[in-house]
Design an enzyme around this catalytic site. Structure first.
Site, PDB file in Angstrom:
ATOM      1  N   GLY A  10      13.726 -11.305  95.835  1.00 46.71           N
ATOM      2  CA  GLY A  10      15.193 -10.946  95.386  1.00 46.71           C
ATOM      3  C   GLY A  10      16.254 -11.367  96.560  1.00 46.71           C
ATOM      4  N   LEU A  12      18.113  -9.328  98.304  1.00 45.04           N
ATOM      5  CA  LEU A  12      17.934  -8.737  99.436  1.00 45.04           C
ATOM      6  C   LEU A  12      16.466  -8.928 100.066  1.00 45.04           C
ATOM      7  CD1 LEU A  12      19.037  -6.798 101.507  1.00 45.04           C
ATOM      8  CD2 LEU A  12      18.065  -4.746 100.270  1.00 45.04           C
ATOM      9  N   ASP A  35       2.445  -4.983  90.959  1.00 48.14           N
ATOM     10  CA  ASP A  35       3.670  -4.546  89.952  1.00 48.14           C
ATOM     11  C   ASP A  35       3.812  -3.010  90.558  1.00 48.14           C
ATOM     12  OD1 ASP A  35       5.006  -3.084  88.221  1.00 48.14           O
ATOM     13  OD2 ASP A  35       3.982  -4.370  86.279  1.00 48.14           O
ATOM     14  N   VAL A  36       5.022  -2.815  91.108  1.00 49.61           N
ATOM     15  CA  VAL A  36       5.413  -1.627  91.702  1.00 49.61           C
ATOM     16  C   VAL A  36       5.387  -0.514  90.646  1.00 49.61           C
ATOM     17  CG1 VAL A  36       6.503  -2.625  93.408  1.00 49.61           C
ATOM     18  CG2 VAL A  36       7.913  -1.990  91.582  1.00 49.61           C
ATOM     19  N   ALA A  59      14.057  -3.729  91.959  1.00 50.18           N
ATOM     20  CA  ALA A  59      14.798  -3.008  91.046  1.00 50.18           C
ATOM     21  C   ALA A  59      15.193  -3.766  89.754  1.00 50.18           C
ATOM     22  CB  ALA A  59      16.250  -2.614  91.780  1.00 50.18           C
ATOM     23  N   TYR A  60      15.260  -2.960  88.880  1.00 50.45           N
ATOM     24  CA  TYR A  60      15.869  -3.448  87.461  1.00 50.45           C
ATOM     25  C   TYR A  60      17.328  -3.513  87.614  1.00 50.45           C
ATOM     26  CZ  TYR A  60      16.303  -4.330  82.404  1.00 50.45           C
ATOM     27  OH  TYR A  60      16.470  -5.092  81.235  1.00 50.45           O
ATOM     28  N   THR A  61      17.681  -4.824  87.943  1.00 46.45           N
ATOM     29  CA  THR A  61      19.146  -5.025  88.287  1.00 46.45           C
ATOM     30  C   THR A  61      20.250  -5.531  87.425  1.00 46.45           C
ATOM     31  OG1 THR A  61      18.606  -7.018  89.256  1.00 46.45           O
ATOM     32  CG2 THR A  61      18.820  -5.095  90.809  1.00 46.45           C
ATOM     33  N   TYR A 124      21.765   1.794  84.191  1.00 44.54           N
ATOM     34  CA  TYR A 124      21.260   1.472  85.551  1.00 44.54           C
ATOM     35  C   TYR A 124      21.762   2.516  86.588  1.00 44.54           C
ATOM     36  CZ  TYR A 124      21.639  -1.363  89.679  1.00 44.54           C
ATOM     37  OH  TYR A 124      21.485  -1.846  91.330  1.00 44.54           O
ATOM     38  N   LYS A 128      18.947   4.464  88.788  1.00 48.58           N
ATOM     39  CA  LYS A 128      18.742   4.387  90.165  1.00 48.58           C
ATOM     40  C   LYS A 128      18.987   5.756  90.819  1.00 48.58           C
ATOM     41  CE  LYS A 128      18.815   1.161  92.412  1.00 48.58           C
ATOM     42  NZ  LYS A 128      17.639   0.534  92.984  1.00 48.58           N
TER      43      LYS A 128
HETATM   44  N1  LIG Z   1      22.478  -6.928  93.221  1.00 46.09           N
HETATM   45  C1  LIG Z   1      23.549  -6.048  93.097  1.00 46.09           C
HETATM   46  O1  LIG Z   1      24.755  -6.474  92.963  1.00 46.09           O
HETATM   47  C2  LIG Z   1      23.250  -4.799  93.638  1.00 46.09           C
HETATM   48  C3  LIG Z   1      24.424  -3.927  94.085  1.00 46.09           C
HETATM   49  C4  LIG Z   1      24.079  -2.545  94.406  1.00 46.09           C
HETATM   50  C5  LIG Z   1      22.698  -2.319  94.709  1.00 46.09           C
HETATM   51  N2  LIG Z   1      21.830  -3.271  94.615  1.00 46.09           N
HETATM   52  C6  LIG Z   1      20.301  -2.765  94.686  1.00 46.09           C
HETATM   53  O2  LIG Z   1      19.885  -3.563  95.839  1.00 46.09           O
HETATM   54  C7  LIG Z   1      18.307  -3.747  95.762  1.00 46.09           C
HETATM   55  C8  LIG Z   1      18.047  -5.002  95.894  1.00 46.09           C
HETATM   56  O3  LIG Z   1      18.675  -5.694  94.746  1.00 46.09           O
HETATM   57  P1  LIG Z   1      18.537  -7.236  94.626  1.00 46.09           P
HETATM   58  O4  LIG Z   1      19.743  -7.770  94.007  1.00 46.09           O
HETATM   59  O5  LIG Z   1      18.120  -8.028  95.697  1.00 46.09           O
HETATM   60  O6  LIG Z   1      17.468  -7.345  93.443  1.00 46.09           O
HETATM   61  P2  LIG Z   1      16.826  -8.669  92.657  1.00 46.09           P
HETATM   62  O7  LIG Z   1      17.546  -9.940  93.194  1.00 46.09           O
HETATM   63  O8  LIG Z   1      17.254  -8.444  91.282  1.00 46.09           O
HETATM   64  O9  LIG Z   1      15.124  -8.893  92.895  1.00 46.09           O
HETATM   65  C9  LIG Z   1      14.509  -7.758  92.446  1.00 46.09           C
HETATM   66  C10 LIG Z   1      13.044  -7.967  93.217  1.00 46.09           C
HETATM   67  O10 LIG Z   1      12.258  -7.002  92.570  1.00 46.09           O
HETATM   68  C11 LIG Z   1      11.090  -7.787  92.019  1.00 46.09           C
HETATM   69  N3  LIG Z   1      10.440  -6.985  90.806  1.00 46.09           N
HETATM   70  C12 LIG Z   1      10.918  -6.735  89.718  1.00 46.09           C
HETATM   71  N4  LIG Z   1      10.145  -6.178  89.134  1.00 46.09           N
HETATM   72  C13 LIG Z   1       8.913  -5.728  89.987  1.00 46.09           C
HETATM   73  C14 LIG Z   1       7.799  -5.273  89.587  1.00 46.09           C
HETATM   74  N5  LIG Z   1       7.533  -4.523  88.305  1.00 46.09           N
HETATM   75  N6  LIG Z   1       6.831  -5.182  90.469  1.00 46.09           N
HETATM   76  C15 LIG Z   1       7.228  -5.838  91.442  1.00 46.09           C
HETATM   77  N7  LIG Z   1       8.175  -6.481  92.148  1.00 46.09           N
HETATM   78  C16 LIG Z   1       9.229  -6.511  90.943  1.00 46.09           C
HETATM   79  C17 LIG Z   1      11.583  -9.208  91.724  1.00 46.09           C
HETATM   80  O11 LIG Z   1      10.513 -10.120  91.793  1.00 46.09           O
HETATM   81  P3  LIG Z   1      10.404 -11.111  90.416  1.00 46.09           P
HETATM   82  O12 LIG Z   1      11.685 -11.781  90.576  1.00 46.09           O
HETATM   83  O13 LIG Z   1       9.170 -12.038  90.869  1.00 46.09           O
HETATM   84  O14 LIG Z   1      10.287 -10.052  89.290  1.00 46.09           O
HETATM   85  C18 LIG Z   1      12.419  -9.445  92.935  1.00 46.09           C
HETATM   86  O15 LIG Z   1      11.941  -9.770  93.971  1.00 46.09           O
HETATM   87  C19 LIG Z   1      17.968  -2.920  94.492  1.00 46.09           C
HETATM   88  O16 LIG Z   1      17.541  -1.739  94.802  1.00 46.09           O
HETATM   89  C20 LIG Z   1      19.436  -2.857  93.793  1.00 46.09           C
HETATM   90  O17 LIG Z   1      19.327  -1.984  93.039  1.00 46.09           O
HETATM   91  C21 LIG Z   1      22.077  -4.345  94.247  1.00 46.09           C
END
Ligand SMILES: NC(=O)c1ccc[n+]([C@@H]2O[C@H](COP(=O)([O-])OP(=O)(O)OC[C@H]3O[C@@H](n4cnc5c(N)ncnc54)[C@H](OP(=O)(O)O)[C@@H]3O)[C@@H](O)[C@H]2O)c1
Length: 284
Positions: A10, A12, A35-36, A59-61, A124, A128
Site C-alpha cells: 500500500g 505507507l 489475509d489479516v 486497512a479498508y481505506t 471508516y 478505525k
Molecule cells: N490513505 C490515506 O489518506 C490515509 C489517511 C489517514 C490514515 N490512513 C491510514 O494509514 C494506513 C495505511 O493506509 P494506506 O493508504 O497506505 O493503505 P492502502 O494504500 O489502501 O493499502 C492497504 C494495504 O492493505 C492490504 N490489504 C487490504 N486488505 C487486506 C487483507 N484482508 N489482508 C492483508 N492485506 C490486506 C492491501 O493489499 P492489496 O492491495 O493487495 O489488497 C495494501 O497493501 C491505514 O491504517 C489507513 O487507515 C490513510
C-alpha cells in the site's frame, strides 16, 4: 530486529519497505499470502516467526465505499487489529498500528491532541477507532500512529488524482472548507521507524507541518503541473459525497516532535518533492 510488515504493497507499506532500517529483517507477506482478517492464519504465522515488531499498514481505506460496506470495513479496520494484538501478546511482540484523523468529529478550532475526545463522523472513522480500542484492549505493547491525507509513490491519493487531471487539462471543483495537513508517506515511514527504535507506546499524531484545505493542495499540484487556474474552490455542501468528512482535522504533532530527531517538513515542501518525482517520471 525481526519485523512483520502487513500491507506492504500500500501507500505507507511501500514507503516502509523503502526506508527499512539496516538492523531490520523483514517478513512482509502480501495479501495473497496472508489475509489479516483470518485470525487463525495470523496467529499461526506470528507464532511460527516470532517477530519483535508487527507493523500493520493494512486497512479498508475507501472512505466513501465504507459507508455501504460496513461489515468489510469492520473486519479489516476493527477485527484484524484485535487478532494482531492477541497474536503479538502471545509471543511478546510489539505492534505499530496506523490510524486516522477521521476519528475526530471536526468541530475543533485548534490542532487535535492525542487525548482529545473522539467522535468519528463516518463508518471508516468509526471502524478505525474500534481498531484502536481493540488493539489497546488486547494487552499488546502498541503504538498507534494517527495520520492524515496520506499520499505516496504508489496507490490512489488526492495529490496523484489532481496531478493526473492537471496533466489532462481537466478542471476540478475542490472543497475549500475542510482543514487538515497532507502527509508524505516517505516522511511518515521515517517517523514510524523512529518510533519503533524508541519503543514508543500509546497514541502519536503524525502529519507534515502546517495546515491547508484540499483546494490549497489542488492549486499547488495544478501550479506545479503548469496548469494554474483550473481549480474552482467549493464548499462541502456543493460537493456531496457518501461519507461526511471533518471540517477541521489538523493533528497536533508535538508528541511526535519530541520523539524524532529532525523537525517535520512543511506540507508544502513534502508535496513539492513528491510532485518533482512525478514530473521526473513523466519526463522519463
Ligand atoms: N490513505 C490515506 O489518506 C490515509 C489517511 C489517514 C490514515 N490512513 C491510514 O494509514 C494506513 C495505511 O493506509 P494506506 O493508504 O497506505 O493503505 P492502502 O494504500 O489502501 O493499502 C492497504 C494495504 O492493505 C492490504 N490489504 C487490504 N486488505 C487486506 C487483507 N484482508 N489482508 C492483508 N492485506 C490486506 C492491501 O493489499 P492489496 O492491495 O493487495 O489488497 C495494501 O497493501 C491505514 O491504517 C489507513 O487507515 C490513510
Amino acid at each position: 530486529m525481526r519485523v512483520f510488515l502487513l500491507g506492504g504493497s500500500g501507500i505507507l507499506g511501500t514507503a516502509m519497505r523503502a526506508t527499512l532500517p539496516a538492523d531490520a529483517t523483514l517478513l512482509a507477506p502480501g495479501h495473497a499470502a496472508l489475509d489479516v482478517t483470518d485470525a487463525a492464519a495470523v496467529d499461526l504465522l506470528v507464532s511460527e516467526r516470532r517477530p519483535d515488531w508487527i507493523i500493520n499498514c493494512t486497512a479498508y481505506t475507501a472512505v466513501d465505499a465504507a459507508e455501504s460496506h460496513e461489515a468489510d470495513a469492520m473486519r479489516l479496520n476493527a477485527d484484524a487489529p484485535a487478532s494482531l494484538g492477541a497474536a503479538a501478546r502471545r509471543v511478546g511482540a510489539r505492534v505499530l498500528h496506523v490510524s486516522t484523523d477521521y476519528v475526530f468529529g471536526g468541530e475543533g478550532t485548534r490542532p487535535w491532541r492525542e487525548d482529545d475526545p473522539v467522535a468519528p463522523l463516518s463508518v471508516y472513522g468509526r471502524t478505525k477507532l474500534a481498531g484502536e480500542r481493540n488493539l489497546q484492549a488486547s494487552g499488546a505493547e502498541a503504538v498507534i500512529v494517527r495520520t492524515a491525507w496520506l499520499y505516496g509513490a504508489v496507490g490512489k491519493s488526492f495529490p496523484r488524482t489532481m496531478w493526473e487531471r492537471a496533466q489532462q487539462g481537466l478542471a476540478s471543483r475542490v472543497v475549500a472548507d475542510q482543514h487538515g495537513a497532507p502527509t508524505n508517506a516517505r516522511d511518515l515511514a521515517t517517523w514510524c521507524w523512529a518510533l519503533v527504535a524508541r519503543e514508543a507506546r500509546g497514541v502519536v499524531h503524525a502529519s507534515n507541518a502546517g495546515q491547508c484545505t484540499w483546494a490549497d493542495v489542488a492549486e499547488r499540484v495544478y501550479a506545479a503541473a503548469g496548469k494554474p487556474g483550473l481549480v474552482t474552490r467549493v464548499s462541502s455542501d456543493e460537493y456531496p459525497v457518501p461519507a461526511p468528512r471533518p471540517r477541521y482535522s489538523v493533528l497536533d504533532c508535538a508528541r511526535l516532535e519530541s520523539l524524532i530527531e529532525t523537525p517535520r517538513r512543511s506540507w508544502e515542501a513534502a508535496l513539492d518533492e513528491f510532485l518533482s518525482d512525478l514530473k521526473q517520471r513523466s519526463a522519463a
